[in-house]
Design a protein around this motif. Structure first.
Motif, short mmCIF file in Angstrom:
data_model
loop_
_atom_site.label_atom_id
_atom_site.label_comp_id
_atom_site.label_asym_id
_atom_site.label_seq_id
_atom_site.Cartn_x
_atom_site.Cartn_y
_atom_site.Cartn_z
N LEU A 82 62.51 8.39 -34.83
CA LEU A 82 62.58 8.77 -33.49
C LEU A 82 63.96 8.74 -32.91
O LEU A 82 64.40 9.42 -32.07
N VAL A 83 64.92 7.91 -33.83
CA VAL A 83 66.40 7.99 -33.48
C VAL A 83 66.86 9.24 -33.45
O VAL A 83 68.09 9.49 -32.87
N ALA A 84 66.28 10.14 -34.64
CA ALA A 84 67.22 11.52 -34.58
C ALA A 84 66.63 12.25 -33.57
O ALA A 84 66.91 13.45 -33.57
N GLU A 85 65.70 11.72 -32.61
CA GLU A 85 65.40 12.65 -31.43
C GLU A 85 64.50 13.84 -31.80
O GLU A 85 65.21 15.10 -31.56
N PRO A 86 63.76 13.87 -32.74
CA PRO A 86 63.26 14.88 -33.32
C PRO A 86 62.28 15.76 -32.13
O PRO A 86 61.72 15.43 -31.24
N SER A 87 62.17 17.13 -32.24
CA SER A 87 61.20 18.22 -31.52
C SER A 87 60.07 18.16 -32.33
O SER A 87 59.07 18.66 -32.02
N LEU A 88 60.18 17.82 -33.73
CA LEU A 88 58.89 18.18 -34.73
C LEU A 88 59.03 16.86 -35.50
O LEU A 88 60.04 16.54 -36.26
N MET A 89 57.97 16.01 -35.54
CA MET A 89 57.87 14.97 -36.55
C MET A 89 56.72 14.94 -37.37
O MET A 89 55.68 15.54 -37.10
N LEU A 90 57.04 14.99 -38.86
CA LEU A 90 56.04 15.26 -39.76
C LEU A 90 55.71 13.54 -40.32
O LEU A 90 56.58 13.03 -40.74
N LEU A 91 54.40 13.15 -40.15
CA LEU A 91 54.04 11.86 -40.91
C LEU A 91 53.16 12.05 -42.06
O LEU A 91 52.13 12.76 -41.92
N ASP A 92 53.66 11.43 -43.21
CA ASP A 92 53.00 11.65 -44.35
C ASP A 92 52.17 10.01 -44.52
O ASP A 92 52.67 9.09 -44.68
N GLY B 181 72.94 6.34 -31.00
CA GLY B 181 72.69 5.76 -29.51
C GLY B 181 71.28 5.66 -29.16
O GLY B 181 70.93 5.12 -28.16
N ARG B 182 70.15 6.38 -29.81
CA ARG B 182 68.94 6.08 -29.45
C ARG B 182 68.11 4.74 -29.82
O ARG B 182 67.15 4.58 -29.60
N THR B 183 68.89 3.72 -30.53
CA THR B 183 68.02 2.52 -30.89
C THR B 183 67.69 1.88 -29.65
O THR B 183 66.60 1.48 -29.85
N ASP B 184 68.17 1.85 -28.37
CA ASP B 184 67.54 1.21 -27.32
C ASP B 184 66.43 1.61 -27.02
O ASP B 184 65.49 0.69 -26.82
N GLU B 185 65.97 2.87 -27.02
CA GLU B 185 64.57 3.36 -26.55
C GLU B 185 63.54 3.12 -27.79
O GLU B 185 62.52 2.94 -27.42
N VAL B 186 64.07 3.12 -28.97
CA VAL B 186 63.27 2.68 -30.18
C VAL B 186 62.80 1.02 -29.86
O VAL B 186 61.61 0.74 -29.79
N TYR B 187 63.73 0.34 -29.42
CA TYR B 187 63.61 -1.18 -29.17
C TYR B 187 62.53 -1.24 -28.11
O TYR B 187 61.80 -2.20 -28.02
N ASP B 188 62.76 -0.50 -26.90
CA ASP B 188 61.74 -0.42 -25.93
C ASP B 188 60.37 -0.37 -26.27
O ASP B 188 59.37 -0.85 -25.69
N ARG B 189 60.12 0.60 -27.17
CA ARG B 189 58.98 1.12 -27.75
C ARG B 189 58.28 -0.01 -28.62
O ARG B 189 57.28 -0.15 -28.70
N PHE B 190 59.28 -0.62 -29.28
CA PHE B 190 58.82 -1.60 -30.39
C PHE B 190 59.30 -2.80 -30.16
O PHE B 190 60.26 -3.10 -30.91
N PRO B 191 58.98 -3.76 -29.15
CA PRO B 191 59.75 -4.98 -29.04
C PRO B 191 59.75 -5.99 -30.19
O PRO B 191 60.60 -6.79 -30.43
N VAL B 192 59.14 -5.94 -31.15
CA VAL B 192 58.65 -6.63 -32.56
C VAL B 192 60.25 -6.20 -33.20
O VAL B 192 60.53 -7.15 -33.84
N LEU B 193 60.56 -5.04 -33.22
CA LEU B 193 61.82 -4.73 -33.98
C LEU B 193 62.99 -5.30 -33.39
O LEU B 193 64.01 -5.77 -33.87
N GLY C 76 68.84 6.46 -39.23
CA GLY C 76 68.03 7.37 -38.46
C GLY C 76 68.85 8.29 -37.77
O GLY C 76 68.60 9.53 -37.75
N GLY C 77 69.91 7.71 -37.26
CA GLY C 77 70.87 8.38 -36.37
C GLY C 77 72.31 8.77 -36.93
O GLY C 77 73.20 8.79 -36.08
N TRP C 78 72.52 8.73 -38.45
CA TRP C 78 73.47 9.03 -38.97
C TRP C 78 74.41 10.31 -38.66
O TRP C 78 75.41 10.22 -38.62
#
Ligand code: ATP
Ligand code: MG
Length: 236
Positions: free
Chosen positions: A148-158, A111-123, A104-106
């Motif tokens: 979320l790793v891509a630090e979006p300003s707009l997220m589209l969820l299908d 560097g945003r994986t830490d914030e994602v881990y904080d949000r989703f401890p199970v991951l 997601g952060g290619w």
């Protein structure tokens, strides 16, 4: 005039002779949570894929952050902060959870994986395990985390609630509301119309590739004729 982060005007998408989307217009206000609800085959995924540059629209105009992106390829849009969480999660089952997040952060240092881990401890606990070992709900969290790793300003969820148990659906909607509260604008496409309209500020009802109704989400929910015509089979 509203301050829209995304404006779609007269969008048409065709596959050969099949017109999947016919003259659809809508907008997502900056900081808003907008939903587009519709049944199987209504054209939801076609709209998302056209906005994110995965497919080319036949006609129409798509504006993101005030810039025409109608023909901008997907990888460029991710860099600019427009990301999609695709239908069916699409996590890479034979890669680890950490590797999926890094994808997601290619385009950044990742560097945003830490914030994602904080949000989703199970991951975080399972970061070295294969994504294929996760439950459906956990895979949905991973798919959202990867976006979320891509630090979006707009997220589209299908259809993020697709195939999930009611308690897990609650969790997914809670996460979506948190993401919006964190400042990311959201376009949520769903068949689970009642749940999506309850979470959103504004809604569009899509039927056979056209916008059949639109308005404040609470008004759509309160309108018995809309509920009967388009949302009647939903429960919960
Ligand atoms: N690659 C394709 N080739 C041909 N027809 C397609 C293609 N993708 C979608 N369609 C058709 O376009 C229409 C809209 O499909 P789309 O996937 O956008 O709907 P949807 O609302 O996302 O449906 P679902 O809820 O089942 O995901 C349908 O009639 C579908 O059969
Ligand atoms: Mg779809």
């Amino acid at each position: 005039m509203t301050d829209a982060i995304l404006t779609v005007e007269n969008l048409t998408v065709s596959y050969g002779r099949v017109q999947a989307v016919r003259g659809v217009s809508f907008e997502v206000p900056r900081g808003g949570l907008v939903t587009m609800v519709g049944a199987n085959g209504a054209g939801k995924t076609s709209i998302i894929n056209a906005v994110t540059g995965v497919i080319r629209p036949t006609s129409g105009r798509i504006t993101f952050e005030g810039v025409d992106i109608t023909r901008t390829p997907a990888h460029t849009l991710v860099r600019r902060g427009l990301v999609q969480v695709p239908e069916g999660r699409q996590v890479l089952a034979s890669l680890t959870i950490e590797e999926n997040l890094q994808l997601g952060g290619w385009h950044t240092s990742g560097g945003r994986t830490d914030e994602v881990y904080d949000r989703f401890p199970v991951l975080k606990e399972r970061r070295r395990l294969l994504a294929g070992s996760l439950s459906g709900g956990e895979q949905q969290m991973l798919a959202i985390g990867r976006a979320l790793v891509a630090e979006p300003s707009l997220m589209l969820l299908d259809e993020p609630s697709m195939g999930l148990a009611p308690k897990v659906v609650d969790e997914v909607f809670r996460v979506i509301k948190e993401i919006r509260a964190g400042g990311t604008s959201v376009l949520l496409v769903e068949q689970n119309a009642r749940r999506a309209l309850r979470a959103a500020d504004h809604g569009y009802v899509l039927a056979s590739g056209e916008v059949a109704q639109s308005g404040p989400a609470a008004e759509l929910l309160a309108d018995d004729s809309i509920v009967a015509a388009y949302l009647g089979l939903e429960t919960g």
